[in-house]
Design a protein around this motif. Sequence first.
Motif, short mmCIF file in Angstrom:
data_model
loop_
_atom_site.label_atom_id
_atom_site.label_comp_id
_atom_site.label_asym_id
_atom_site.label_seq_id
_atom_site.Cartn_x
_atom_site.Cartn_y
_atom_site.Cartn_z
N LYS A 1 83.88 44.79 10.79
CA LYS A 1 82.90 45.47 9.94
C LYS A 1 81.85 46.18 10.78
O LYS A 1 81.43 47.30 10.46
N LYS A 2 81.42 45.55 11.89
CA LYS A 2 80.45 46.20 12.77
C LYS A 2 81.04 47.46 13.39
O LYS A 2 80.38 48.50 13.47
N PHE B 1 87.13 34.88 10.10
CA PHE B 1 85.84 35.37 9.62
C PHE B 1 85.06 36.06 10.73
O PHE B 1 84.42 37.10 10.50
N SER B 2 85.13 35.53 11.95
CA SER B 2 84.44 36.21 13.06
C SER B 2 85.11 37.54 13.37
O SER B 2 84.43 38.54 13.66
N LEU B 3 86.42 37.59 13.31
CA LEU B 3 87.14 38.83 13.53
C LEU B 3 86.79 39.86 12.45
O LEU B 3 86.60 41.04 12.74
N ASP B 4 86.66 39.39 11.21
CA ASP B 4 86.29 40.28 10.11
C ASP B 4 84.90 40.85 10.31
O ASP B 4 84.68 42.05 10.10
N SER B 5 83.96 40.01 10.75
CA SER B 5 82.60 40.52 10.96
C SER B 5 82.56 41.52 12.11
O SER B 5 81.84 42.52 12.04
N ARG B 6 83.35 41.28 13.16
CA ARG B 6 83.40 42.25 14.27
C ARG B 6 83.99 43.57 13.81
O ARG B 6 83.50 44.65 14.19
N ALA C 1 87.66 30.15 10.81
CA ALA C 1 86.47 30.58 11.55
C ALA C 1 86.80 31.80 12.40
O ALA C 1 86.03 32.77 12.47
N TYR C 2 87.96 31.78 13.05
CA TYR C 2 88.38 32.92 13.86
C TYR C 2 88.56 34.17 13.00
O TYR C 2 88.12 35.26 13.38
#
Length: 72
Positions: free
Chosen positions: A62-63, A55-60, A52-53
Amino acid sequence: MRKIIFALALLLNSVQLFAQTDSVEMADTLRSNGKIYVVVVCIVIILLGLLAYLFSLDSRLKKIEKKSSSKN
């Protein structure tokens, strides 16, 4: 050359696995008491938290990459 080293490392790892023929006393005790499931659940929870960490880091990231590419 890298493929040969990688194949050699895998071969040595599999040889080590075949050497472990004795039963592990601690694992047998945990299994007989039913506590092995607690250990497995803890490991699964830790791995899910790490995923989960990541995936959240990956989405950040990407932004941030979108913002930096739109500015250029």
